[in-house]
Design an enzyme around this catalytic site. Structure first.
Site, short mmCIF file in Angstrom:
data_model
loop_
_atom_site.label_atom_id
_atom_site.label_comp_id
_atom_site.label_asym_id
_atom_site.label_seq_id
_atom_site.Cartn_x
_atom_site.Cartn_y
_atom_site.Cartn_z
N LYS A 54 3.82 -11.42 -3.94
CA LYS A 54 4.68 -10.65 -4.84
C LYS A 54 6.13 -10.67 -4.38
CE LYS A 54 1.06 -7.44 -6.37
NZ LYS A 54 0.63 -6.02 -6.43
N ALA A 70 4.15 -4.54 -2.24
CA ALA A 70 2.94 -3.95 -1.68
C ALA A 70 1.77 -4.20 -2.61
CB ALA A 70 3.12 -2.45 -1.45
N ASP A 71 0.57 -4.13 -2.04
CA ASP A 71 -0.64 -4.21 -2.85
C ASP A 71 -1.68 -3.26 -2.25
OD1 ASP A 71 -1.65 -6.20 -5.16
OD2 ASP A 71 -3.33 -5.55 -3.94
N THR A 72 -2.34 -2.51 -3.12
CA THR A 72 -3.33 -1.53 -2.69
C THR A 72 -4.64 -1.79 -3.41
OG1 THR A 72 -1.61 0.13 -2.35
CG2 THR A 72 -3.88 0.93 -2.52
N GLY A 121 -1.33 -3.38 1.81
CA GLY A 121 -0.55 -4.37 2.53
C GLY A 121 0.89 -4.34 2.05
#
Length: 216
Positions: A54, A70-72, A121
């Site tokens: 991203k 970010a990625d959740t 992350g």
């Protein structure tokens, strides 16, 4: 000269966390398709990889800015046959409100009374230097959540009231979502979508960004 920070995410919750921490930023979502985890890929590696994808997707449009992505995801432990594969639990889906409500109810029935893992992350790219290179810093934080045991009527009422269409697992820690949470182990901001202790550490340590005008 101040360095602009770009939040490569459309998440309202992430933006709210940054504002509450006194961080100046501009929103420019990356709009990247998220691939599934590879076989035997760890949750840490998977989430850091997605966050990096991203950030790098947003980077060409903002050469002089720092990029935060970010990625959740919500993850359930697998059974014996697939214990090395991540079982990612997504958001409710459906073309109509009734279909989304049914999907949300199914997710909550699966999660009710069970502890599950939520990981986030992060990737931070510094602005380009004279050679067009960027400093990259990545990190990962995980927390554990257990929902209350929920009766069918409670699930129906929760879905009707909260309409958790944009929440992985069909619930959120903030707002009315907290009504069905029994226990949290770990940093609550990880569950919301942006672990702030890690985020501030990355900002402070990445090329002096904290001294370059990002922090109020």
């Amino acid at each position: 000269m101040p360095v602009e920070l770009i939040l490569a995410s459309a998440s309202v919750a992430r933006a709210d966390l940054l504002r509450a921490a006194g961080i100046k930023f501009r929103i420019a979502p990356a709009n990247v398709a998220e691939p599934p985890p590879a076989p035997y890929e760890s949750l840490k590696h998977y989430l850091e990889r997605l966050a990096q994808m991203k950030a790098q997707a947003a980077a060409p449009r903002h050469s002089r800015a720092a990029i935060l992505a970010a990625d959740t995801v919500l993850c359930l432990p697998g059974g014996r046959a697939d214990r090395m594969r991540l079982r990612i639990i997504g958001k409710p889906y459906g073309r109509t409100p009734a279909a989304r409500a049914a999907s949300a109810a199914r997710l909550l029935r699966e999660l009710a009374g069970r502890e599950h893992l939520i990981g986030t992350g992060i990737c931070l790219l510094g602005p380009e230097d004279a050679r067009g290179r960027r400093v990259m810093r990545r990190g990962y934080v995980a927390a554990r959540v257990r929902l209350r045991a929920l009766a069918p009527a409670e699930i129906r009422h929760y879905v009707a009231q909260v309409k958790p269409w944009h929440c992985a697992g069909a619930y959120a820690l903030q707002g009315a979502g907290a009504a069905i949470i029994a226990a949290v182990r770990g940093d609550p901001t990880t569950i919301i979508g942006l672990p702030m202790e890690l985020t501030l550490r990355l900002l402070a340590g990445s090329g002096g960004l904290a001294r370059a005008g990002i922090l109020h």
